[in-house]
Scaffold this motif. Structure first.
Motif, PDB file in Angstrom:
ATOM      1  N   LEU A 213       0.836  -1.206   0.000  1.00 46.93           N
ATOM      2  CA  LEU A 213       0.000   0.000   0.000  1.00 46.93           C
ATOM      3  C   LEU A 213       0.869   1.253   0.000  1.00 46.93           C
ATOM      4  O   LEU A 213       0.598   2.229  -0.699  1.00 46.93           O
ATOM      5  N   ARG A 214       1.936   1.202   0.781  1.00 44.89           N
ATOM      6  CA  ARG A 214       2.854   2.344   0.879  1.00 44.89           C
ATOM      7  C   ARG A 214       3.496   2.637  -0.480  1.00 44.89           C
ATOM      8  O   ARG A 214       3.614   3.780  -0.905  1.00 44.89           O
ATOM      9  N   TYR A 215       3.913   1.563  -1.195  1.00 49.17           N
ATOM     10  CA  TYR A 215       4.620   1.769  -2.467  1.00 49.17           C
ATOM     11  C   TYR A 215       3.668   2.066  -3.617  1.00 49.17           C
ATOM     12  O   TYR A 215       4.006   2.811  -4.530  1.00 49.17           O
ATOM     13  N   TRP A 216       2.490   1.445  -3.594  1.00 49.19           N
ATOM     14  CA  TRP A 216       1.596   1.550  -4.750  1.00 49.19           C
ATOM     15  C   TRP A 216       0.506   2.601  -4.566  1.00 49.19           C
ATOM     16  O   TRP A 216      -0.103   3.031  -5.551  1.00 49.19           O
ATOM     17  N   GLY A 217       0.212   2.963  -3.334  1.00 53.07           N
ATOM     18  CA  GLY A 217      -0.962   3.803  -3.097  1.00 53.07           C
ATOM     19  C   GLY A 217      -0.726   5.259  -3.465  1.00 53.07           C
ATOM     20  O   GLY A 217       0.370   5.780  -3.260  1.00 53.07           O
ATOM     21  N   ASP A 218      -1.774   5.913  -3.996  1.00 49.01           N
ATOM     22  CA  ASP A 218      -1.722   7.366  -4.188  1.00 49.01           C
ATOM     23  C   ASP A 218      -1.565   8.010  -2.818  1.00 49.01           C
ATOM     24  O   ASP A 218      -2.178   7.571  -1.850  1.00 49.01           O
ATOM     25  N   LYS A 219      -0.807   9.052  -2.768  1.00 49.94           N
ATOM     26  CA  LYS A 219      -0.632   9.744  -1.484  1.00 49.94           C
ATOM     27  C   LYS A 219      -1.954  10.430  -1.101  1.00 49.94           C
ATOM     28  O   LYS A 219      -2.614  10.996  -1.964  1.00 49.94           O
ATOM     29  N   PRO A 220      -2.310  10.365   0.181  1.00 52.44           N
ATOM     30  CA  PRO A 220      -3.580  11.012   0.591  1.00 52.44           C
ATOM     31  C   PRO A 220      -3.495  12.530   0.376  1.00 52.44           C
ATOM     32  O   PRO A 220      -2.437  13.098   0.405  1.00 52.44           O
TER      33      PRO A 220
END
Ligand SMILES: O=C(O)CCC(=O)C(=O)O
Ligand SMILES: [Fe+2]
Length: 220
Positions: A213-220
């Protein structure tokens, strides 16, 4: 990937139906004037739109299954939409970006929430194209189907009765469908088997989930 959710309880369905029954609808082309495929009606009144959207947004917020599947970042206010005899929505792809007035969201996932009894109208199935075939959805009141926004889809002509649904679009924190589906599978394994695993292995699974999630997720 596609997912059917039990989103609304019967009281929430009844309230959405009550709002729909007491409010005027306008031609659906009002928001897509150049879309010749679109032949339906949508709610316009701001107070009624807000009240119905609030019920459905709250239900999305409370659905763990929705969170685990969609990794929602932003959700467009669900819009009550109806199809009367002769109405349909021809094959189309949803717009990539949807202007909500105060901000713009990217449509990664599209969603139809069914509100009327499927036996109370004829026609009106949502067809989602899959290669040369299609998946057909005509669900029970309160059920929702979530599907990738990049697919061709259409609503068959309603020939009798009334098809009442709500439509929304979801921006996911994981825009890449391949990655989102992998993370969903990990979520499912963790939810279904986590408590049966040795605690140190469950902790490693959670580490993998968090790091992806950290590597693939869009930043909030
Ligand atoms: O009515 C439906 O189920 C889908 C409508 C739709 O495809 C849309 O509003 O873009
Ligand atoms: Fe659509």
């Amino acid at each position: 990937m596609y997912r059917i959710l039990q989103l609304l309880n019967s009281a929430e369905v009844a309230e959405c139906r009550r709002i729909a029954a007491n409010t005027q609808f306008i031609d659906g082309r009002a928001t897509n004037p150049h879309n010749k495929a679109k032949n339906n009606q949508q709610l316009h009144d701001p107070a009624a739109s807000q009240a119905s959207a609030q019920i459905m947004l709250k239900a999305f917020g409370q659905s763990e299954e929705f969170r685990e599947f969609a990794f929602p970042d932003k959700i467009a206010p669900p819009l009550l939409t109806k199809y009367q005899p002769g109405q349909y929505y021809g094959a189309h792809a949803d717009a990539a970006f949807i202007n909500l007035g105060s901000h713009i969201i990217r449509s990664d996932l599209s969603c139809t929430i069914f509100l009327n009894d499927p036996e109370s109208y004829e026609g009106g199935a949502l067809l989602i194209r899959l290669g040369d075939g299609a998946l057909s959805f005509k669900l029970r009141p309160g059920e929702a189907v979530i599907y990738p926004s990049d697919t061709f889809h259409q609503v068959e002509k309603v020939t009798s009765g009334e098809r009442l649904v709500a439509i929304t679009f979801i921006q996911s924190r994981i825009p890449d469908p391949f990655r989102r589906n992998l993370l969903f599978d990990l979520n499912e394994v963790a939810a279904l088997e986590g408590l049966n695993m040795r605690p140190e292995n469950f902790a490693r699974l959670q580490l993998v989930q968090s790091n992806l999630l950290r590597y693939w997720g869009d930043k909030p």
